[in-house]
Design a protein around this motif. Sequence first.
Motif, PDB file in Angstrom:
ATOM      1  N   GLY A 199      -4.687   5.380  -0.076  1.00 17.16           N
ATOM      2  CA  GLY A 199      -6.128   5.211  -0.084  1.00 17.16           C
ATOM      3  C   GLY A 199      -6.773   5.685   1.199  1.00 17.16           C
ATOM      4  O   GLY A 199      -7.802   6.360   1.181  1.00 17.16           O
ATOM      5  N   GLU A 200      -6.161   5.340   2.329  1.00 15.15           N
ATOM      6  CA  GLU A 200      -6.691   5.791   3.621  1.00 15.15           C
ATOM      7  C   GLU A 200      -6.712   7.308   3.701  1.00 15.15           C
ATOM      8  O   GLU A 200      -7.600   7.907   4.316  1.00 15.15           O
ATOM      9  N   ALA A 201      -5.716   7.938   3.069  1.00 15.05           N
ATOM     10  CA  ALA A 201      -5.620   9.402   3.102  1.00 15.05           C
ATOM     11  C   ALA A 201      -6.434  10.066   1.996  1.00 15.05           C
ATOM     12  O   ALA A 201      -6.470  11.291   1.893  1.00 15.05           O
ATOM     13  N   GLY A 202      -7.084   9.270   1.142  1.00 17.93           N
ATOM     14  CA  GLY A 202      -7.877   9.828   0.063  1.00 17.93           C
ATOM     15  C   GLY A 202      -7.054  10.411  -1.070  1.00 17.93           C
ATOM     16  O   GLY A 202      -7.536  11.272  -1.804  1.00 17.93           O
ATOM     17  N   ARG A 203      -5.819   9.918  -1.253  1.00 18.84           N
ATOM     18  CA  ARG A 203      -4.942  10.483  -2.285  1.00 18.84           C
ATOM     19  C   ARG A 203      -4.762   9.506  -3.449  1.00 18.84           C
ATOM     20  O   ARG A 203      -3.677   9.022  -3.725  1.00 18.84           O
ATOM     21  N   PHE A 204      -5.873   9.254  -4.146  1.00 17.77           N
ATOM     22  CA  PHE A 204      -5.839   8.366  -5.306  1.00 17.77           C
ATOM     23  C   PHE A 204      -5.147   9.012  -6.498  1.00 17.77           C
ATOM     24  O   PHE A 204      -4.891   8.361  -7.509  1.00 17.77           O
ATOM     25  N   ASP A 205      -4.867  10.313  -6.396  1.00 13.30           N
ATOM     26  CA  ASP A 205      -4.248  11.039  -7.503  1.00 13.30           C
ATOM     27  C   ASP A 205      -2.751  10.772  -7.627  1.00 13.30           C
ATOM     28  O   ASP A 205      -2.135  11.154  -8.627  1.00 13.30           O
ATOM     29  N   ILE A 206      -2.130  10.126  -6.645  1.00 17.32           N
ATOM     30  CA  ILE A 206      -0.684   9.929  -6.641  1.00 17.32           C
ATOM     31  C   ILE A 206      -0.352   8.543  -7.202  1.00 17.32           C
ATOM     32  O   ILE A 206      -0.727   7.527  -6.612  1.00 17.32           O
ATOM     33  N   PRO A 207       0.376   8.471  -8.317  1.00 22.29           N
ATOM     34  CA  PRO A 207       0.761   7.166  -8.868  1.00 22.29           C
ATOM     35  C   PRO A 207       1.756   6.445  -7.961  1.00 22.29           C
ATOM     36  O   PRO A 207       2.543   7.072  -7.248  1.00 22.29           O
ATOM     37  N   VAL A 208       1.739   5.125  -8.019  1.00 22.26           N
ATOM     38  CA  VAL A 208       2.686   4.287  -7.281  1.00 22.26           C
ATOM     39  C   VAL A 208       3.382   3.383  -8.290  1.00 22.26           C
ATOM     40  O   VAL A 208       2.721   2.631  -9.022  1.00 22.26           O
ATOM     41  N   ALA A 209       4.708   3.463  -8.349  1.00 19.78           N
ATOM     42  CA  ALA A 209       5.497   2.691  -9.302  1.00 19.78           C
ATOM     43  C   ALA A 209       6.319   1.642  -8.562  1.00 19.78           C
ATOM     44  O   ALA A 209       6.687   1.830  -7.395  1.00 19.78           O
ATOM     45  N   VAL A 210       6.635   0.559  -9.255  1.00 23.80           N
ATOM     46  CA  VAL A 210       7.288  -0.590  -8.619  1.00 23.80           C
ATOM     47  C   VAL A 210       8.683  -0.782  -9.203  1.00 23.80           C
ATOM     48  O   VAL A 210       8.855  -0.892 -10.415  1.00 23.80           O
ATOM     49  N   GLY A 211       9.682  -0.844  -8.311  1.00 20.96           N
ATOM     50  CA  GLY A 211      11.036  -1.145  -8.729  1.00 20.96           C
ATOM     51  C   GLY A 211      11.221  -2.628  -8.974  1.00 20.96           C
ATOM     52  O   GLY A 211      10.358  -3.452  -8.663  1.00 20.96           O
ATOM     53  N   GLU A 212      12.368  -2.969  -9.510  1.00 20.48           N
ATOM     54  CA  GLU A 212      12.666  -4.367  -9.802  1.00 20.48           C
ATOM     55  C   GLU A 212      12.756  -5.180  -8.516  1.00 20.48           C
ATOM     56  O   GLU A 212      13.344  -4.743  -7.529  1.00 20.48           O
ATOM     57  N   GLN A 213      12.139  -6.351  -8.516  1.00 24.18           N
ATOM     58  CA  GLN A 213      12.220  -7.253  -7.370  1.00 24.18           C
ATOM     59  C   GLN A 213      13.658  -7.744  -7.217  1.00 24.18           C
ATOM     60  O   GLN A 213      14.323  -8.050  -8.209  1.00 24.18           O
ATOM     61  N   THR A 214      14.142  -7.816  -5.983  1.00 24.76           N
ATOM     62  CA  THR A 214      15.484  -8.337  -5.733  1.00 24.76           C
ATOM     63  C   THR A 214      15.402  -9.461  -4.715  1.00 24.76           C
ATOM     64  O   THR A 214      14.372  -9.677  -4.072  1.00 24.76           O
ATOM     65  N   GLU A 215      16.510 -10.143  -4.538  1.00 23.45           N
ATOM     66  CA  GLU A 215      16.566 -11.278  -3.621  1.00 23.45           C
ATOM     67  C   GLU A 215      16.815 -10.855  -2.172  1.00 23.45           C
ATOM     68  O   GLU A 215      16.960 -11.703  -1.304  1.00 23.45           O
ATOM     69  N   ALA A 216      16.895  -9.562  -1.933  1.00 27.09           N
ATOM     70  CA  ALA A 216      17.213  -9.085  -0.586  1.00 27.09           C
ATOM     71  C   ALA A 216      16.232  -9.635   0.436  1.00 27.09           C
ATOM     72  O   ALA A 216      15.018  -9.641   0.223  1.00 27.09           O
ATOM     73  N   ARG A 217      16.760 -10.101   1.551  1.00 23.78           N
ATOM     74  CA  ARG A 217      15.919 -10.615   2.636  1.00 23.78           C
ATOM     75  C   ARG A 217      15.570  -9.472   3.568  1.00 23.78           C
ATOM     76  O   ARG A 217      16.405  -8.975   4.314  1.00 23.78           O
ATOM     77  N   THR A 218      14.344  -9.028   3.495  1.00 23.99           N
ATOM     78  CA  THR A 218      13.879  -7.939   4.346  1.00 23.99           C
ATOM     79  C   THR A 218      12.690  -8.414   5.161  1.00 23.99           C
ATOM     80  O   THR A 218      11.941  -9.291   4.738  1.00 23.99           O
ATOM     81  N   ARG A 219      12.512  -7.808   6.319  1.00 23.73           N
ATOM     82  CA  ARG A 219      11.539  -8.327   7.275  1.00 23.73           C
ATOM     83  C   ARG A 219      10.106  -7.998   6.881  1.00 23.73           C
ATOM     84  O   ARG A 219       9.186  -8.761   7.103  1.00 23.73           O
ATOM     85  N   LEU A 220       9.894  -6.830   6.311  1.00 23.89           N
ATOM     86  CA  LEU A 220       8.565  -6.384   5.903  1.00 23.89           C
ATOM     87  C   LEU A 220       7.526  -6.652   6.984  1.00 23.89           C
ATOM     88  O   LEU A 220       6.508  -7.312   6.761  1.00 23.89           O
ATOM     89  N   GLY A 221       7.796  -6.115   8.175  1.00 22.36           N
ATOM     90  CA  GLY A 221       6.912  -6.347   9.304  1.00 22.36           C
ATOM     91  C   GLY A 221       5.519  -5.784   9.123  1.00 22.36           C
ATOM     92  O   GLY A 221       4.577  -6.204   9.812  1.00 22.36           O
ATOM     93  N   GLN A 222       5.375  -4.842   8.202  1.00 26.40           N
ATOM     94  CA  GLN A 222       4.062  -4.221   7.979  1.00 26.40           C
ATOM     95  C   GLN A 222       3.294  -4.877   6.831  1.00 26.40           C
ATOM     96  O   GLN A 222       2.356  -4.300   6.292  1.00 26.40           O
ATOM     97  N   ARG A 223       3.693  -6.107   6.471  1.00 29.01           N
ATOM     98  CA  ARG A 223       3.013  -6.828   5.394  1.00 29.01           C
ATOM     99  C   ARG A 223       1.500  -6.962   5.632  1.00 29.01           C
ATOM    100  O   ARG A 223       0.708  -6.816   4.690  1.00 29.01           O
ATOM    101  N   PRO A 224       1.022  -7.251   6.864  1.00 25.19           N
ATOM    102  CA  PRO A 224      -0.432  -7.364   7.048  1.00 25.19           C
ATOM    103  C   PRO A 224      -1.184  -6.096   6.648  1.00 25.19           C
ATOM    104  O   PRO A 224      -2.294  -6.179   6.119  1.00 25.19           O
ATOM    105  N   TYR A 225      -0.588  -4.942   6.880  1.00 26.12           N
ATOM    106  CA  TYR A 225      -1.223  -3.687   6.448  1.00 26.12           C
ATOM    107  C   TYR A 225      -1.295  -3.644   4.927  1.00 26.12           C
ATOM    108  O   TYR A 225      -2.318  -3.279   4.349  1.00 26.12           O
TER     109      TYR A 225
END
Length: 312
Positions: free
Chosen positions: A79-105
Amino acid sequence: MRSRKFFQLLAWILLAVLSGLAQDPRSQKIIIDTDIGDDIDDAFAVALALQSPEVQILGISTTFGDTETRAKLVDRMLGEAGRFDIPVAVGEQTEARTRLGQRPYAEGGHFARASHPVAVDFILDQIRRNPGEITLVCIGPLLNVGAVIDRDSEAFRKLKRVVIMGGSVDRGYGDPYGPPTPPEPEWNIKNDVHSAQKLFASGVPLFVMPLDSTLLKLDEVRREFLFRQGTPLTDALTILYHQWGQQTPTLFDPMTIAFIDDPTLCPVQPMNIRVDDRGMTLRGPGAPNAQVCLKSDPEAFFRFYLGRVGGR
């Protein structure tokens, strides 16, 4: 009177349309499969792809752990780059513990989409629509890849090729300017060994960028150059870098996109690679099943990267 946000949104939509019209018909169709949101290099890889006229991004899929939050992060970056034309797909959620430090963004801004297609369905649909034309770029653990192979291995073999950041052939993590450290299980391989084994046995043309050629340190001088450019894309990278909370990124993943743009940046050689049950990528005898880059030129890579992503 219409609000400023309305006109800003209109400008973004116009930019997306113009981006589509300007796409070089000779460009390579790619899908990026990413675990963006943990280490910062995935975001730098997506940024390079967005600045690469050599590729047409058919979509970006998220993998491993909290894939919904990862998708929202991609939503905002696009969105910031103005590229609404690119689809975003979601993989299956897993139990992996990841830090996801960029969650606020991921949770900020107003770009999150109401829904996302399922990654496996999306990837298979694109392959069937574009047989023999798609390069699947894998810069995260290979859960989606394994699921696609399990669902329809025949369709998977209709990919043009797969380009991955993964593996450790002759050296492991460590100082790229010091003596090589012994090879070791690498993150993207060891977090789904069985899917990696399926990929290396699939028969699809496979191009591998392992630790040997991707220990690319974005030092302070290069960071300062990039972050002061003040474009929507470099501003996004600046925010993500500070939320990441570490000092010197290693740009493992962008080498996959750089290789697609300019293969001379990471010359490959045919090799037989076996993935063992620990996630080691072992060189052995037998017919080659992969093209592997064991050495790259960091100076040439960074000249290319900074010229592309830092360009206006």
